[in-house]
Scaffold this motif. Structure first.
Motif, PDB file in Angstrom:
ATOM      1  N   ILE A 125       0.851  -1.195   0.000  1.00  0.00           N
ATOM      2  CA  ILE A 125       0.000   0.000   0.000  1.00  0.00           C
ATOM      3  C   ILE A 125       0.885   1.244   0.000  1.00  0.00           C
ATOM      4  O   ILE A 125       1.835   1.351   0.796  1.00  0.00           O
ATOM      5  CB  ILE A 125      -0.917   0.045   1.246  1.00  0.00           C
ATOM      6  N   GLY A 126       0.580   2.185  -0.886  1.00  0.00           N
ATOM      7  CA  GLY A 126       1.356   3.422  -0.926  1.00  0.00           C
ATOM      8  C   GLY A 126       0.993   4.254  -2.134  1.00  0.00           C
ATOM      9  O   GLY A 126       0.310   3.784  -3.051  1.00  0.00           O
ATOM     10  N   ASN A 127       1.432   5.491  -2.135  1.00  0.00           N
ATOM     11  CA  ASN A 127       1.140   6.397  -3.240  1.00  0.00           C
ATOM     12  C   ASN A 127       1.769   5.910  -4.538  1.00  0.00           C
ATOM     13  O   ASN A 127       2.659   5.048  -4.547  1.00  0.00           O
ATOM     14  CB  ASN A 127       1.641   7.812  -2.917  1.00  0.00           C
ATOM     15  N   SER A 128       1.336   6.479  -5.629  1.00  0.00           N
ATOM     16  CA  SER A 128       1.855   6.118  -6.947  1.00  0.00           C
ATOM     17  C   SER A 128       3.352   6.408  -7.036  1.00  0.00           C
ATOM     18  O   SER A 128       3.825   7.447  -6.581  1.00  0.00           O
ATOM     19  CB  SER A 128       1.108   6.913  -8.024  1.00  0.00           C
ATOM     20  N   GLY A 129       4.085   5.466  -7.599  1.00  0.00           N
ATOM     21  CA  GLY A 129       5.498   5.690  -7.868  1.00  0.00           C
ATOM     22  C   GLY A 129       6.464   5.337  -6.766  1.00  0.00           C
ATOM     23  O   GLY A 129       7.674   5.582  -6.898  1.00  0.00           O
ATOM     24  N   VAL A 130       5.987   4.750  -5.661  1.00  0.00           N
ATOM     25  CA  VAL A 130       6.888   4.484  -4.531  1.00  0.00           C
ATOM     26  C   VAL A 130       7.593   3.124  -4.634  1.00  0.00           C
ATOM     27  O   VAL A 130       8.409   2.786  -3.776  1.00  0.00           O
ATOM     28  CB  VAL A 130       6.142   4.588  -3.181  1.00  0.00           C
ATOM     29  N   GLY A 131       7.273   2.340  -5.652  1.00  0.00           N
ATOM     30  CA  GLY A 131       7.973   1.070  -5.852  1.00  0.00           C
ATOM     31  C   GLY A 131       7.171  -0.173  -5.531  1.00  0.00           C
ATOM     32  O   GLY A 131       7.732  -1.272  -5.420  1.00  0.00           O
ATOM     33  N   LYS A 132       5.844  -0.036  -5.393  1.00  0.00           N
ATOM     34  CA  LYS A 132       4.995  -1.188  -5.050  1.00  0.00           C
ATOM     35  C   LYS A 132       5.072  -2.269  -6.132  1.00  0.00           C
ATOM     36  O   LYS A 132       5.286  -3.452  -5.832  1.00  0.00           O
ATOM     37  CB  LYS A 132       3.530  -0.736  -4.868  1.00  0.00           C
ATOM     38  N   SER A 133       4.872  -1.859  -7.369  1.00  0.00           N
ATOM     39  CA  SER A 133       4.885  -2.822  -8.475  1.00  0.00           C
ATOM     40  C   SER A 133       6.259  -3.440  -8.654  1.00  0.00           C
ATOM     41  O   SER A 133       6.388  -4.637  -8.950  1.00  0.00           O
ATOM     42  CB  SER A 133       4.438  -2.144  -9.779  1.00  0.00           C
ATOM     43  N   LYS A 171      -3.856 -20.430  -2.025  1.00  0.00           N
ATOM     44  CA  LYS A 171      -2.784 -19.832  -2.820  1.00  0.00           C
ATOM     45  C   LYS A 171      -2.501 -18.421  -2.315  1.00  0.00           C
ATOM     46  O   LYS A 171      -3.348 -17.805  -1.653  1.00  0.00           O
ATOM     47  CB  LYS A 171      -3.182 -19.759  -4.306  1.00  0.00           C
ATOM     48  N   SER A 172      -1.334 -17.917  -2.663  1.00  0.00           N
ATOM     49  CA  SER A 172      -0.947 -16.568  -2.240  1.00  0.00           C
ATOM     50  C   SER A 172      -1.266 -15.548  -3.327  1.00  0.00           C
ATOM     51  O   SER A 172      -1.016 -15.788  -4.513  1.00  0.00           O
ATOM     52  CB  SER A 172       0.550 -16.510  -1.921  1.00  0.00           C
ATOM     53  N   THR A 173      -1.810 -14.419  -2.889  1.00  0.00           N
ATOM     54  CA  THR A 173      -2.134 -13.317  -3.801  1.00  0.00           C
ATOM     55  C   THR A 173      -1.356 -12.076  -3.364  1.00  0.00           C
ATOM     56  O   THR A 173      -1.296 -11.766  -2.169  1.00  0.00           O
ATOM     57  CB  THR A 173      -3.646 -13.010  -3.778  1.00  0.00           C
ATOM     58  N   ILE A 174      -0.745 -11.409  -4.316  1.00  0.00           N
ATOM     59  CA  ILE A 174      -0.016 -10.171  -4.048  1.00  0.00           C
ATOM     60  C   ILE A 174      -0.793  -9.018  -4.661  1.00  0.00           C
ATOM     61  O   ILE A 174      -1.147  -9.063  -5.841  1.00  0.00           O
ATOM     62  CB  ILE A 174       1.405 -10.214  -4.638  1.00  0.00           C
ATOM     63  N   ILE A 175      -1.069  -8.001  -3.865  1.00  0.00           N
ATOM     64  CA  ILE A 175      -1.873  -6.866  -4.335  1.00  0.00           C
ATOM     65  C   ILE A 175      -1.132  -5.564  -4.080  1.00  0.00           C
ATOM     66  O   ILE A 175      -0.523  -5.372  -3.017  1.00  0.00           O
ATOM     67  CB  ILE A 175      -3.245  -6.848  -3.630  1.00  0.00           C
ATOM     68  N   THR A 176      -1.172  -4.668  -5.057  1.00  0.00           N
ATOM     69  CA  THR A 176      -0.660  -3.315  -4.852  1.00  0.00           C
ATOM     70  C   THR A 176      -1.839  -2.354  -4.950  1.00  0.00           C
ATOM     71  O   THR A 176      -2.741  -2.546  -5.770  1.00  0.00           O
ATOM     72  CB  THR A 176       0.401  -2.918  -5.902  1.00  0.00           C
ATOM     73  N   SER A 177      -1.828  -1.340  -4.107  1.00  0.00           N
ATOM     74  CA  SER A 177      -2.927  -0.370  -4.092  1.00  0.00           C
ATOM     75  C   SER A 177      -2.394   1.000  -3.679  1.00  0.00           C
ATOM     76  O   SER A 177      -1.502   1.104  -2.834  1.00  0.00           O
ATOM     77  CB  SER A 177      -4.025  -0.816  -3.128  1.00  0.00           C
ATOM     78  N   ASN A 178      -2.967   2.028  -4.272  1.00  0.00           N
ATOM     79  CA  ASN A 178      -2.565   3.400  -3.941  1.00  0.00           C
ATOM     80  C   ASN A 178      -3.487   4.041  -2.908  1.00  0.00           C
ATOM     81  O   ASN A 178      -3.341   5.216  -2.595  1.00  0.00           O
ATOM     82  CB  ASN A 178      -2.547   4.258  -5.212  1.00  0.00           C
ATOM     83  N   SER A 230       7.946   9.550  -4.654  1.00  0.00           N
ATOM     84  CA  SER A 230       7.797   8.847  -5.930  1.00  0.00           C
ATOM     85  C   SER A 230       9.126   8.746  -6.668  1.00  0.00           C
ATOM     86  O   SER A 230       9.823   9.746  -6.857  1.00  0.00           O
ATOM     87  CB  SER A 230       6.776   9.575  -6.805  1.00  0.00           C
ATOM     88  N   TYR A 231       9.465   7.528  -7.107  1.00  0.00           N
ATOM     89  CA  TYR A 231      10.658   7.339  -7.928  1.00  0.00           C
ATOM     90  C   TYR A 231      10.498   8.052  -9.271  1.00  0.00           C
ATOM     91  O   TYR A 231      11.472   8.565  -9.826  1.00  0.00           O
ATOM     92  CB  TYR A 231      10.890   5.842  -8.190  1.00  0.00           C
ATOM     93  N   ARG A 232       9.284   8.068  -9.778  1.00  0.00           N
ATOM     94  CA  ARG A 232       9.057   8.717 -11.070  1.00  0.00           C
ATOM     95  C   ARG A 232       9.327  10.219 -10.986  1.00  0.00           C
ATOM     96  O   ARG A 232       9.918  10.802 -11.891  1.00  0.00           O
ATOM     97  CB  ARG A 232       7.619   8.457 -11.545  1.00  0.00           C
ATOM     98  N   MET A 233       8.857  10.834  -9.893  1.00  0.00           N
ATOM     99  CA  MET A 233       9.101  12.263  -9.716  1.00  0.00           C
ATOM    100  C   MET A 233      10.588  12.532  -9.510  1.00  0.00           C
ATOM    101  O   MET A 233      11.119  13.547  -9.985  1.00  0.00           O
ATOM    102  CB  MET A 233       8.297  12.793  -8.533  1.00  0.00           C
TER     103      MET A 233
END
Length: 259
Positions: free
Chosen positions: A106-114, A194-201, A237-240
């Motif tokens: 969980i985190g804002n866009s661009g912080v490296g979740k994906s 089974k294991s599920t991995i989720i990313t969310s902003n 954000s890494y993108r910023m």
């Protein structure tokens, strides 16, 4: 036809790709080094097994549909001090698969979740697990299309059987009632299996806005959170950062040109 050429053809028929490729050179080496038949065959079949393992991994990697390939070694922990490096490294041991735990980034866009989710997914493939990376919107769209065709049960069963399912970007767009129900069915099928991995902003407390049904959201979260590890990323954000670095580089280049 000589026995040698017959052997090449038989290797092709048996799909012994690597053995057929190495056979001429291997025969020369065996003759020169006076290898026994057993040693020669043992080395040749070992090469075939190694080749098949790599091919399986390559095909599994393609089927995983990662948008890019990044490892944990590519992640800049110094830019995300909120993360405990040891905790993330432990996730890459894949111990969470033994207990069918879920991972929630969980985190804002661009912080490296994906990035982290993909690095774990690639580690899973290295160890022989099946994996799929898909955005939540694309997943729901696929399930909805299958539902209209009357094939949703088949697709749900397919996704439920994956060792690891990475659902990216939950929260960017709201789901329809039908889509929410289908996604819940999938999570329910995977629950404790089974294991599920989720990313969310967005925080879990706001997920009902995405699913449009508080009761369904609570039921879904109950299954996700029961056996889970929640990783909250509160950094920049890494993108910023990349944008700012590029902008600064352009300024410096322009200054140098005017000198």
């Amino acid at each position: 036809m000589s026995h040698y050429h017959q052997l090449l053809n038989q290797c092709e028929s048996l799909e012994l790709t690597r053995i057929r490729e190495l056979l001429p050179m291997s025969l020369d080496e065996a003759t020169q080094n006076e290898k026994t038949h057993v040693d020669w065959l043992c080395e040749l079949t070992a090469q075939e097994l190694t080749y098949r393992k790599k091919e399986r991994q390559r095909k599994t990697l393609v089927r995983a549909m990662f948008p890019y390939h990044k490892r944990l070694s590519d992640f800049d922990f110094s830019f995300q001090p909120s993360l405990k490096k040891a905790e993330i490294q432990d996730l890459h041991t894949l111990r969470f698969l033994d207990t069918h735990d879920n991972l929630l980034f969980i985190g804002n866009s661009g912080v490296g979740k994906s990035h982290l989710a993909i690095s774990i997914g690639m580690e899973c493939i290295d160890k022989g697990y099946s994996c799929l990376f898909i955005t939540s919107t694309e997943l729901v769209n696929r399930l909805s299309r299958a539902h209209k065709r009357g094939t949703s049960d088949t697709l749900l069963k397919k996704y439920a059987g994956l060792s690891v399912l990475i659902i990216d970007e939950v929260g960017y767009l709201p789901f329809s009632r039908e889509g929410s129900n289908l996604l819940f069915q999938l999570i329910n099928l995977r629950y404790e299996k089974k294991s599920t991995i989720i990313t969310s902003n967005i925080p879990l407390s706001q997920w009902s806005e995405v699913f449009g049904n508080k009761k369904l959201t609570n039921a879904l979260l109950d299954r996700l959170v029961h056996h889970s590890k929640l990783i909250q990323i509160t950094g920049s954000s890494y993108r910023m950062k990349a944008y700012s670095d590029q902008k600064e580089l352009s300024k410096n280049t322009a200054r140098n040109k005017t000198k």
